[in-house]
Design an enzyme around this catalytic site. Sequence first.
Site, short mmCIF file in Angstrom:
data_model
loop_
_atom_site.label_atom_id
_atom_site.label_comp_id
_atom_site.label_asym_id
_atom_site.label_seq_id
_atom_site.Cartn_x
_atom_site.Cartn_y
_atom_site.Cartn_z
N GLY A 37 -4.35 -5.03 -4.69
CA GLY A 37 -5.38 -4.14 -5.22
C GLY A 37 -4.72 -2.88 -5.73
CG HIS A 38 -2.01 -2.42 -8.22
ND1 HIS A 38 -1.11 -3.03 -9.03
CD2 HIS A 38 -1.52 -2.55 -6.97
CE1 HIS A 38 -0.12 -3.53 -8.32
NE2 HIS A 38 -0.35 -3.26 -7.06
CD GLN A 59 0.79 -9.17 -2.09
OE1 GLN A 59 1.62 -9.87 -2.64
NE2 GLN A 59 -0.43 -9.06 -2.55
CG ASP A 67 -1.75 -1.26 1.33
OD1 ASP A 67 -2.29 -1.69 0.30
OD2 ASP A 67 -1.80 -1.83 2.43
CE LYS A 109 2.82 -2.66 -4.57
NZ LYS A 109 2.67 -2.47 -3.13
P1 IMP Z 1 -2.54 -13.03 2.37
O1 IMP Z 1 -1.61 -12.51 1.33
O2 IMP Z 1 -3.98 -12.87 2.00
O3 IMP Z 1 -2.19 -14.43 2.79
O4 IMP Z 1 -2.33 -12.12 3.68
C1 IMP Z 1 -1.12 -12.14 4.45
C2 IMP Z 1 -0.77 -10.76 4.97
O5 IMP Z 1 -0.42 -9.92 3.87
C3 IMP Z 1 -1.90 -10.03 5.70
O6 IMP Z 1 -1.34 -9.24 6.73
C4 IMP Z 1 -2.49 -9.13 4.63
O7 IMP Z 1 -3.12 -7.99 5.19
C5 IMP Z 1 -1.22 -8.74 3.89
N1 IMP Z 1 -1.48 -8.38 2.48
C6 IMP Z 1 -1.76 -9.20 1.45
N2 IMP Z 1 -1.89 -8.51 0.30
C7 IMP Z 1 -1.67 -7.22 0.62
C8 IMP Z 1 -1.66 -6.01 -0.15
O8 IMP Z 1 -1.83 -6.00 -1.38
N3 IMP Z 1 -1.38 -4.87 0.54
C9 IMP Z 1 -1.13 -4.86 1.87
N4 IMP Z 1 -1.15 -5.96 2.64
C10 IMP Z 1 -1.41 -7.13 2.01
#
Ligand code: IMP
Length: 429
Positions: A40-41, A223, A13, A16
């Site tokens: 999410g973009h 991420q 977040d 990007k």
């Molecule tokens: P998962 O990727 O759904 O397994 O989540 C694992 C961790 O990564 C959690 O803390 C989510 O909030 C974080 N996370 C996953 N995708 C994103 C993203 O695109 N932005 C920020 N945090 C993310």
Amino acid sequence: MANVVVVGSQWGDEGKGKFVDWLSERADVVVRYQGGHNAGHTLVIDGVVYKLSLLPSGVVRGQLSVIGNGVVVDPHFLVDEINRLRGQGVTITPDNLRLAENAPLILSLHRDLDAFRENANSGLKIGTTKRGIGPAYEDKVGRRSIRVMDLAEPETLMTKIERLLTHHNALRRGMGLPEVEAQVIYDELMAVADDLLPFMDRVWHLLDAKRRQGARILFEGAQGALLDNDHGTYPFVTSSNTVAGQAATGSGLGPGSIDYVLGITKAYTTRVGEGPFPSEQDNETGQFLGERGHEFGTVTSRKRRCGWFDAVLVRQTVKTSGISGIALTKIDVLDGLDEIKVCVAYELDGERIDYLPASMGAQARVKPIYETLEGWSETSAGARSWADLPAQAVKYVRHIEELIGCPVALLSTSPEREDTILVQDPFQD
Ligand code: IMP
């Protein structure tokens, strides 16, 4: 010709989308190489808002867009996303979208497992997006995934599903969940096979050919580096490698194909989900940053945790991702603060350390050591040159560069594309 990797240098977040869009316009190919629809973009082009999760951002501008083998693909979500964007007038055909034949698929049973574990009262809560990302990667490493290419071989698909279910149904029995019938998964997959197979390609081969032709390749990370499965705040991480090196593995190109790593870095720090966050401000300052910065998750709408800039963490991700230059975002959110703190080191059990320790216990115990800088009352929002920036804001940026040991290549002063100060163009490094 430079090939550029864009990575988040914190917990995701960082903003990007704006830079990926800016770079993708000048790239020939845009590649996603890890993660899935947990990302999410948001892109705003000519006033129209496009929300992307799985598709590379280049698709909106018509560039060749590639979903690499390192991505976990929810086939139903992908078909829906393609249709939603087509509904907004975006052309998506096999001419501009390719999907790696060896990308693993996320199935409904992965989503079930993710949600079950997160909702269970016992065990460690990670705060995942509940989209099945972790369980899908577990099956990939466990050598039992159903992959895109399996959709093209329906005659052997049932056997692969049965093998996968030997594992999943044993787990489900143990968790008190109903077992899954192989036919249900088979039907689920066959329902989308015809929609997806036209996009399937030997991506490693395509990218190698493009590279040889001198095409500019943009690798779009999802991420952030602190959510990396090896180098992040384990176990509070995602299940993929989010550091820049994954761009090579997750697309099938060699490490020598990466020329520049742009680390997108927020001028303060945010995190969604559970896990350590040494410079977190669970107080008025955190609330100020959250409100000013509109810090709500794009995928889950969860409120993001907010805190001061942590130079220890970014200094470390500059190293673990080999970041060449950073794009500093959201500096305008700090406008109007009397003073601004920056975490420069930690105290761990009475000792000063300048790195993030690897153990979960130590990460929970570190205490931030701050430097306090003077804030600025003028506005930095909308600045397009150094001369437009308040003097204290320039000092803040210069100090960050020094602390993290990496230059600022780009500075963003609002979500608008033009509100950017360009110091170094990653494609012309
Ligand atoms: P998962 O990727 O759904 O397994 O989540 C694992 C961790 O990564 C959690 O803390 C989510 O909030 C974080 N996370 C996953 N995708 C994103 C993203 O695109 N932005 C920020 N945090 C993310």
